[in-house]
Design a protein around this motif. Structure first.
Motif, mmCIF file in Angstrom:
data_model
loop_
_atom_site.group_PDB
_atom_site.id
_atom_site.type_symbol
_atom_site.label_atom_id
_atom_site.label_comp_id
_atom_site.label_asym_id
_atom_site.label_seq_id
_atom_site.Cartn_x
_atom_site.Cartn_y
_atom_site.Cartn_z
ATOM 1 N N THR A 98 29.631 49.869 27.103
ATOM 2 C CA THR A 98 29.467 48.427 27.354
ATOM 3 C C THR A 98 28.648 47.790 26.235
ATOM 4 O O THR A 98 28.778 46.602 25.972
ATOM 5 N N ALA A 176 35.015 42.050 41.008
ATOM 6 C CA ALA A 176 35.188 42.487 39.630
ATOM 7 C C ALA A 176 35.426 41.276 38.730
ATOM 8 O O ALA A 176 36.055 40.301 39.144
ATOM 9 N N VAL A 177 34.901 41.346 37.493
ATOM 10 C CA VAL A 177 35.159 40.281 36.523
ATOM 11 C C VAL A 177 36.653 40.304 36.183
ATOM 12 O O VAL A 177 37.210 41.363 35.867
ATOM 13 N N GLY A 178 37.313 39.169 36.299
ATOM 14 C CA GLY A 178 38.746 39.129 36.027
ATOM 15 C C GLY A 178 39.589 39.509 37.234
ATOM 16 O O GLY A 178 40.813 39.496 37.173
ATOM 17 N N SER A 192 29.249 39.841 47.871
ATOM 18 C CA SER A 192 29.176 38.944 46.715
ATOM 19 C C SER A 192 28.805 37.515 47.140
ATOM 20 O O SER A 192 28.316 36.736 46.326
#
Lengths: 201, 201
Positions: A98, A176-178, A192
């Protein structure tokens, strides 16, 4: 499926043990080798053997390493006041890739699992505590999977490290991102919403 | 992508040369090996090396083989009056796996390609002709890809073998079994209409 050569059959059998490699892919791999120079196969064969026989585990963080201490532990640019606690050396690779983390690691090599008879002393928790006792580590990020075993291990580690005055944090949970909202599971979505982040921009 | 170990990086680099194996799959394969017993890696490494160094080519049909003559050539149950002419040993495996062919093979090891400077004598055509001259072969099935090079080679072989009194046939061209008509290309569809088969049932 069997071919006219027992050498190929044997190689296919061996190659198809890899995760995600079926008999057809394994055969394609074996036939590929036959079309390359002999040197290429020798190099491959040697590097796999060396990988398995010469790999070491870092004496400090138990990450895989070529030497007694791993690249992360000896790196002068890494912040040694922060340690990220992970289950496996794969997780170290994932987090390193990352490029967003600049601290040290501690690889547990497993998770506490009473069902499977795995207690805190069966994984590298005593080593983590003795490492934290030295007083250098100020913050610990527990980066474990969000499963029953992961949560149990996280809870245990957090309790022990807090006693030593180490600040403990965990990975944020959420969508999740995306990722598409409609495909997120209910637990994740609920978490979330609960852990919503203030927008500062 | 690089890991904390040059041994892993090397193995990943080697494994990702295989067709269809990317860096991520290669890393998963390398990490899989680390979790297995050392014996398993030794076995894999040896069988790949043996495959490459000990494999032979059949002296009669040029198929891959463990001995001087391949399994097909020595099999008493195979019909030696029929020979199937293919480009590569993969094709032999593909045809053998259909279980519908009971003759011998002849592996050319390439196709005639004037553009690449490959002539009839650069592949195993002279060997095929001398094999056919012995008079045992009555029928030859030319099983080559339907490309410019395949068709050229087919034409050349058919001409030479007919001179020796061998009956020559080629694979039927047409739409794929189970294939949707609307996705077949025009050339194939046109050919499958022209070469339509009489229904006898």
């Amino acid at each position: 499926m069997s071919t006219s050569s027992s050498l190929i059959d044997k190689a296919v059998d061996q190659l198809s043990r890899f995760p995600g490699i079926g008999k057809k892919s394994a055969l394609r791999m074996a036939l590929y080798l036959l079309k390359q120079s002999e040197g290429e196969t020798i190099e491959l064969s040697e590097s796999l053997l060396k990988l398995r026989t010469e790999i070491k585990f870092c004496k400090q963080c138990f990450n895989i390493s070529d030497a007694d201490l791993c690249n992360v532990c000896v790196s002068p640019s890494k912040d040694d006041s922060v340690v990220c606690i992970v289950k496996d050396f794969q997780d170290v690779i994932a987090i390193e890739n990352t490029g967003q983390y600049n601290g040290h690691y501690h690889v547990l090599g497993g998770l506490i699992s009473p069902v499977d008879g795995v207690g805190p002393n069966d994984i590298k928790i005593p080593e983590l505590i003795s490492r934290a006792s030295a007083g250098v580590i100020k913050e610990a990020i527990v980066a474990l999977s969000s499963t029953l075993e992961g949560d149990t291990t996280e809870y245990y580690i957090a309790k022990k490290l807090r006693e030593l005055g180490v600040e403990v944090s965990t990975l944020s949970k959420g969508i999740a991102v995306g990722g598409e909202l409609e495909y997120a599971d209910e637990m994740t979505l609920a978490r979330s919403i609960k852990n919503r982040t203030k927008m500062n921009y």
